[in-house]
Motif scaffolding. Structure first.
Motif, PDB file in Angstrom:
ATOM      1  N   ALA A   1       0.832  -1.206   0.000  1.00 46.33           N
ATOM      2  CA  ALA A   1       0.000   0.000   0.000  1.00 46.33           C
ATOM      3  C   ALA A   1       0.867   1.257   0.000  1.00 46.33           C
ATOM      4  N   ILE A   2       0.403   2.297  -0.750  1.00 45.65           N
ATOM      5  CA  ILE A   2       1.076   3.599  -0.775  1.00 45.65           C
ATOM      6  C   ILE A   2       0.015   4.669  -0.534  1.00 45.65           C
ATOM      7  N   VAL A   3       0.410   5.925  -0.635  1.00 46.76           N
ATOM      8  CA  VAL A   3      -0.460   7.065  -0.330  1.00 46.76           C
ATOM      9  C   VAL A   3      -1.802   6.923  -1.044  1.00 46.76           C
ATOM     10  N   SER A   4      -2.868   7.306  -0.354  1.00 49.25           N
ATOM     11  CA  SER A   4      -4.234   7.324  -0.862  1.00 49.25           C
ATOM     12  C   SER A   4      -4.826   5.943  -1.055  1.00 49.25           C
ATOM     13  N   GLU A   5      -4.086   4.898  -0.707  1.00 51.75           N
ATOM     14  CA  GLU A   5      -4.632   3.545  -0.764  1.00 51.75           C
ATOM     15  C   GLU A   5      -5.814   3.441   0.181  1.00 51.75           C
TER      16      GLU A   5
ATOM     17  N   PRO B   1       7.545  -2.736   7.126  1.00 55.18           N
ATOM     18  CA  PRO B   1       6.751  -1.537   6.810  1.00 55.18           C
ATOM     19  C   PRO B   1       6.015  -1.691   5.493  1.00 55.18           C
ATOM     20  N   SER B   2       4.974  -0.909   5.328  1.00 54.32           N
ATOM     21  CA  SER B   2       4.333  -0.825   4.018  1.00 54.32           C
ATOM     22  C   SER B   2       5.108   0.176   3.171  1.00 54.32           C
ATOM     23  N   LEU B   3       4.885   0.112   1.868  1.00 53.20           N
ATOM     24  CA  LEU B   3       5.529   1.091   0.994  1.00 53.20           C
ATOM     25  C   LEU B   3       5.040   2.496   1.321  1.00 53.20           C
ATOM     26  N   ASN B   4       3.847   2.609   1.886  1.00 55.36           N
ATOM     27  CA  ASN B   4       3.326   3.908   2.293  1.00 55.36           C
ATOM     28  C   ASN B   4       4.222   4.564   3.336  1.00 55.36           C
ATOM     29  N   MET B   5       4.856   3.751   4.157  1.00 61.06           N
ATOM     30  CA  MET B   5       5.747   4.294   5.179  1.00 61.06           C
ATOM     31  C   MET B   5       7.106   4.646   4.596  1.00 61.06           C
ATOM     32  N   LEU B   6       7.575   3.868   3.652  1.00 57.48           N
ATOM     33  CA  LEU B   6       8.905   4.097   3.094  1.00 57.48           C
ATOM     34  C   LEU B   6       8.928   5.239   2.094  1.00 57.48           C
ATOM     35  N   TYR B   7       7.842   5.369   1.305  1.00 53.84           N
ATOM     36  CA  TYR B   7       7.838   6.331   0.209  1.00 53.84           C
ATOM     37  C   TYR B   7       6.699   7.323   0.398  1.00 53.84           C
ATOM     38  N   ILE B   8       6.860   8.185   1.361  1.00 54.41           N
ATOM     39  CA  ILE B   8       5.839   9.197   1.602  1.00 54.41           C
ATOM     40  C   ILE B   8       5.884  10.231   0.476  1.00 54.41           C
TER      41      ILE B   8
ATOM     42  N   THR C   1       4.558   5.561  12.037  1.00 50.90           N
ATOM     43  CA  THR C   1       3.801   6.797  12.017  1.00 50.90           C
ATOM     44  C   THR C   1       4.483   7.747  11.042  1.00 50.90           C
ATOM     45  N   GLU C   2       3.935   8.920  10.928  1.00 50.01           N
ATOM     46  CA  GLU C   2       4.482   9.932  10.017  1.00 50.01           C
ATOM     47  C   GLU C   2       4.757  11.208  10.800  1.00 50.01           C
TER      48      GLU C   2
ATOM     49  N   PHE D   1       8.438  28.584   5.276  1.00 49.00           N
ATOM     50  CA  PHE D   1       9.024  27.271   5.472  1.00 49.00           C
ATOM     51  C   PHE D   1       8.249  26.258   4.644  1.00 49.00           C
ATOM     52  N   LYS D   2       8.885  25.159   4.389  1.00 50.24           N
ATOM     53  CA  LYS D   2       8.196  24.039   3.743  1.00 50.24           C
ATOM     54  C   LYS D   2       8.160  22.874   4.727  1.00 50.24           C
ATOM     55  N   SER D   3       7.083  22.147   4.658  1.00 49.53           N
ATOM     56  CA  SER D   3       6.895  20.985   5.526  1.00 49.53           C
ATOM     57  C   SER D   3       7.320  19.736   4.768  1.00 49.53           C
ATOM     58  N   VAL D   4       8.195  18.952   5.339  1.00 51.80           N
ATOM     59  CA  VAL D   4       8.673  17.714   4.737  1.00 51.80           C
ATOM     60  C   VAL D   4       8.269  16.555   5.641  1.00 51.80           C
ATOM     61  N   SER D   5       7.542  15.610   5.054  1.00 49.03           N
ATOM     62  CA  SER D   5       7.082  14.445   5.812  1.00 49.03           C
ATOM     63  C   SER D   5       8.074  13.305   5.673  1.00 49.03           C
ATOM     64  N   TYR D   6       8.143  12.472   6.698  1.00 44.98           N
ATOM     65  CA  TYR D   6       9.031  11.309   6.652  1.00 44.98           C
ATOM     66  C   TYR D   6       8.476  10.205   7.543  1.00 44.98           C
TER      67      TYR D   6
END
Length: 1021
Positions: free
Chosen positions: A227-231, A610-617, A689-690, A749-754
């Motif tokens: 699973a990735i983003v928006s899944e 982890p899911s791919l959603n966690m690795l590739y935000i 988590t993110e 500023f820019k917000s960077v998620s990880y």
């Protein structure tokens, strides 16, 4: 491993277990000392065996059907002590060779027949034992419609057989957990159900327990790691609604510490085994006001040597509202499973199982007239899985059993949403991925999106797609060596598996390019696969004394090595040691008093990949207004924006989610009363988590006020902006020189998620079962079960929070501060829950009438949740002086005592001008309260408050209950009728909410299921 060394470990562990439980210290120490004597017997037995040669024996016989006397082909005979097995040939004959004299626990299974379990004493060269199997029917003296807890399992596990599934009329596999101790019934309709399984946990908890629950069907791992983003359902685990329960032979639920051969899990393991064998055509029809089902299944033998083929199909349509039945979920589940046995006549069987299964369906509200005209939402739930399994019993000296399996699980979860959109003034959509200043341009058909796309005002329809195609590959190899000499048996296994998870989807995209909103293409299929290689080794050791007392130990180690090619992450190595033990004090089925009594315990660690959603935000972007002069002379709009690209941040400290479990329990039987009690304790660390981090940047803004002194007439003006942010006004007639406008430097500023790890999650509880057996004059048995469950999580991370552009400073500028909170923003940084649930089951079985009636009363005696706000040294939040204020009370007490308004400060804050310097919030805020009201007002926006005064009071509900009834009746040999009613008393009582001191109605609440009923008909042809 040396047996002498293992003996020392056994003795040490037993003494430790005995000493750790003071309440039964004397009793257990006495039995521990007995165990020591038995262990000494083990050493002497082994030495004696090593000096003699025992006869190599053979167990053989025939298996026939009771009453008809016909031979049963392809029945499986298993010697459980050694896991040696054979499959009967066409004459019903079996043979298990290379045995030594002794007592063996034997199990005989075959589809459509009642399982036989016996103890057999093999004592001569060619020992013959025949079995007669009974056809499964409600006319049998014993029918099991409740979960079976295996007495000799080393860890807590339950088996739910087909009879229990059919009797309960289960449509959703996740609903099986309601049959476990303390299980509570929820919605069984597919469109209303969650479709996910959580074991010894609850949905919505911090470590996503359903994501940590492993699910296997016929050995095929159903993984959501792709699973990735928006899944849909990202990191919520496998959606079980795609699985039909109609073709299931049994479900094994392992709640304790599983064998090390099972990895990629932290909560538990669910193993589903579908039917294999010859069976007549079965047609199942089920209906209730919300759902209609049709299921077909057939098991047939293909020629003389073609093996067995089992085929099944299930169609289910479920609606959310019977008055407006347009929002529906559809399932078309199918299974093709082939079994071929080689070498049955030579009694060295090789079984090859091959499976192709899946589902075509999903959710759709396209025809719903309550939606806005022509709008709809739907998603496709397509699943295709396949596998091949080689299971060989060679009866060799060094290899008792070899298993090789390969499988694939593919999903297509495309969602589609068709909505009406509008804009009264037009606007801009951002598609640029490069840094710089860009001017809005209209979309030109056939060309790529511009970095800044103009959207005209008006009304239009837009289709949004999310194309996700998670895929998982898995290959496993296991070699097992079984050994038994007299009273000692052992099983040694070694193996490994390779798995890969990826996603072949396009990601999010839109149908109408002219009006595509802010969006950057991000195709899931471009991300690397997650690869994992695991190796494991495990030794199981069992000793049985002459009076049937038994010691059973298992210890194993698993190592997972994760490789993510072409990614930001390095390779990760994770160890998972596990240990289980059982000591049986009493095993005398013919006793008048205690017939069985044993204790078991275990400890182990496991890792969840982890899911791919966690690795590739997904990368994030910032866009800031650079210049908007208003409408131009021709009525068009001019937009200039600065785009600051985001980036995917690698977290060097990201760790794989890990759980540490231990449990200890007691099981036994006194006369006809069976009982079990188990305490479990789990700590989950590094749950996924993110998090965000804020990176400052500068850009230039030119305001419309700068146009006031421009000499070029408005009707002759055009504009341009360069990559330094300088705006130039151009005279289209060429009469006047171009003018460059003044610009002002702005900081943002820019917000960077990880991907990140959350703080530990703690849970513990008790599970119990008390089965009084059958009261023969009433044909009724009574079973009491329940569970006490405690959960606690506190966030100990320091998290940065920005209020964004929606808040302003006192001077009207954008808000310039970032707060850093212990435990994140919000007044609370965690919560704890307590649940006490108890069930009473009354099971009436009248074999003469082929009738089973069960009444289940489900009671929730304790149901509480309390928010927490804590940090090292005390409470994190505090009582406010006044409701509208931000200063603590001078004589404040605990936030958990009485009603009070509370507030929470960040530990420190930073400014856009200097994001490196951390300024103490409390100290600065108190100073500003006395000396600088402007600064005080600006900082007060970082104070977290709530406008009600009962936030931290315990939210406890008074006790409540519901009752369910299930009826199954066989008519002849071909027909079976079923009926169920959930909450058939239609409990609409009011229960008290301690937190608000109000009453809440159970009607239409989530605490008990709504009144529902259904009927079913099963026809065998």
């Amino acid at each position: 491993m040396r047996r002498k060394g293992l003996t020392s470990v056994i003795l040490f562990m037993l003494v430790q277990i005995s000493y750790s439980h003071n309440s039964t210290k004397g009793y257990l120490l006495d039995h521990a000392s007995r165990a020591a004597v038995y262990i000494c017997e083990i050493d002497s037995s082994i030495n004696a065996i090593g000096q003699q040669t025992s006869s190599i024996l053979e167990l053989k016989g025939t298996i026939i059907e009771r009453h008809s006397g016909k031979a049963i082909e392809l029945a499986t005979v298993v010697l459980k002590d050694l896991n040696k097995w054979d499959v009967t040939n066409a004459q019903g004959q079996y043979s298990v060779k290379h045995l030594r004299p002794g007592i063996y626990n034997i199990a005989v299974t075959c589809l459509g027949y009642k399982t036989i379990e016996q103890e057999i004493w093999v004592n001569n060269d060619s020992f013959v034992h025949h079995f007669e199997m009974e056809v499964l029917s409600l006319g049998l003296n014993e029918v099991t419609v409740t979960p079976i807890q295996i007495d000799d399992d080393l860890t807590t596990s339950y088996t739910i057989e087909n009879e229990a599934i059919e009797h309960a009329q289960i449509s959703n596999i996740a609903e099986l957990t309601s049959l476990l101790p303390g299980g509570q019934t929820r919605s069984n309709n597919l469109i209303q159900a969650s479709g996910r399984i959580a074991i010894r946990s609850e949905q919505g908890e911090e470590d996503r327990p359903s994501f940590g629950t492993a699910l296997e069907i016929d050995g095929i791992r159903m993984s959501s790691n792709g699973a990735i983003v928006s899944e849909i359902g990202t990191e919520k685990g496998v959606d079980t609604r795609i699985i039909s329960p109609d073709n299931i032979a049994k479900v094994d639920i392992m709640a304790g510490i599983p064998s090390v051969e099972h990895g990629d899990l932290t909560s538990g393991l669910v193993k589903i085994t579908t039917k294999q064998g010859v069976e007549p055509l079965s047609i199942k029809l089920r209906t209730n006001p919300y759902q209609k089902e049709v299921a077909l299944s057939k098991g047939l033998k293909i020629g003389n040597n073609g093996g067995l083929l089992n085929v099944s199909y299930n169609y289910t349509n479920s609606v959310s509202n019977i008055v407006s039945p347009y929002n529906s979920y559809e399932r078309n589940a199918f299974t093709f499973r082939h079994k071929k046995v080689f070498g049955a006549n030579k009694h060295k069987p090789l079984i090859i199982n091959s499976t192709i299964a899946g589902n075509i369906g999903g959710r759709n509200d396209k025809e719903d007239p309550d939606n806005f005209k022509d709008t709809y939402k739907k998603y496709k739930a397509f699943n295709l899985r396949g596998g091949i399994d080689f299971n060989w019993n060679p009866n060799l000296h060094l290899i008792s059993e070899l298993n090789l399996m390969a499988n694939i699980n593919y999903n297509d979860n495309q969602s589609e949403e068709y909505d009406k959109e509008s804009s009264s003034s037009g606007g801009a959509a951002f598609h640029g991925t490069e840094e710089g200043y860009f001017v809005g341009e209209p979309y030109v058909e056939g060309q790529e999106f511009s970095p800044l796309q103009l959207i005209d005002r008006g009304h239009w329809y837009q289709t949004t797609y999310v194309d996700s195609k998670p895929v998982n590959y898995d290959v496993r190899l296991k070699i097992q060596k079984n050994h038994k000499r007299k009273s000692i048996s052992s099983q040694f296994k070694i193996g490994g598996n390779y798995s890969a998870s990826g996603n072949e989807g396009k990601g999010v995209y839109y149908g109408n390019k002219l009006y595509t909103p802010t969006w950057r293409e991000y195709q899931y299929k471009n991300e690397p696969y997650l690869h994992n290689v695991a190796l494991f080794v495990e030794e199981s050791f069992k000793y049985t004394s002459n009076n049937k007392q038994q010691i059973h130990l298992t210890a194993g180690l698993r190592n997972d090595y994760t490789l993510i090619k072409n990614s930001l992450y390095d390779n990760v190595n994770a160890l998972s040691p596990r240990f289980n033990a059982r000591y049986s004090f009493i095993n005398k089925p013919r006793n008048r008093g205690f017939k069985k009594l044993s204790i078991h315990g275990g400890w182990g660690q496991s890792v969840k990949l982890p899911s791919l959603n966690m690795l590739y935000i997904r990368p994030s972007y910032s866009q800031k207004l650079a210049f908007v002069p208003g409408s131009l002379a021709d009525g068009s709009t001019y937009y200039a924006y600065y785009i600051q690209p985001g980036e995917v941040a690698k977290n060097d400290d990201l760790k794989w989610q890990k759980s540490r479990k231990y449990e200890i329990g007691i099981q036994g039987q006194y006369r006809n009363i069976r009982f079990s009690l188990c305490y479990f304790n789990t700590v989950t660390k590094n749950s996924y988590t993110e998090s965000n981090q804020f990176i400052p940047f500068t850009y230039y803004l030119t305001t419309p006020h700068q146009l006031a002194d421009v000499a070029i007439p408005v009707e002759h003006r055009s504009y341009s902006i360069d990559q330094q942010g300088a705006v130039t006004v151009i005279d289209n007639t060429g009469t006047l020189p171009n003018e460059e406008l003044d610009k002002k430097e702005k900081r943002s500023f820019k917000s960077v998620s990880y991907g990140d790890n959350a703080s530990p999650v703690k849970r513990y509880g008790l599970e119990w079962v008390l089965d009084f057996g059958k009261i023969k004059p009433l044909y009724t048995s009574v079973r009491l079960d329940g569970t006490y469950y405690y959960y606690k999580h506190l966030n100990h991370k320091i998290e940065a929070v920005s209020l964004g552009d929606n808040h302003l400073m006192s001077d009207g500028s954008h808000y310039q501060y970032i707060g850093y909170y212990y435990g994140g923003s919000g007044v609370a940084n965690g919560y704890k829950t307590k649940r006490l649930r108890a069930n009473a089951n009354f099971i009436t079985h009248i074999p003469r009438l082929k009738l089973v009636v069960t009444l289940k009363v489900e009671a929730c005696l304790i149901n509480s949740k309390q928010l927490l706000s804590e940090m090292p040294g005390g409470e994190r939040s505090f009582e406010l002086d006044i409701k509208e204020g931000y200063i603590p009370k001078p004589d404040r007490g605990s936030i958990y005592e009485g009603k009070n308004f509370v507030g929470t400060y960040p530990l420190y804050y930073t400014t856009f001008d200097d994001m490196e310097t951390k300024i103490s919030f409390r100290e600065t805020f108190y100073w500003a309260y006395e000396n600088d009201r402007t600064l005080y007002n600006d900082l007060s926006k970082l104070v977290e408050t709530r406008n009600f005064d009962y936030l931290f009071l315990e939210d406890a509900l008074s006790a409540y209950l519901s009752a369910n009834i299930n009826i199954s009746k066989e008519i002849g040999k071909r027909f079976r009728l079923s009926f169920y009613a959930r909450n058939f008393l239609n409990n609409m009582a009011k229960i008290k909410d301690k937190q608000t001191n109000t009453e809440v109605s159970l009607l239409n609440s989530s605490y008990i299921p709504e009144l529902s009923y259904g009927i079913g008909l099963n026809i065998k042809i």
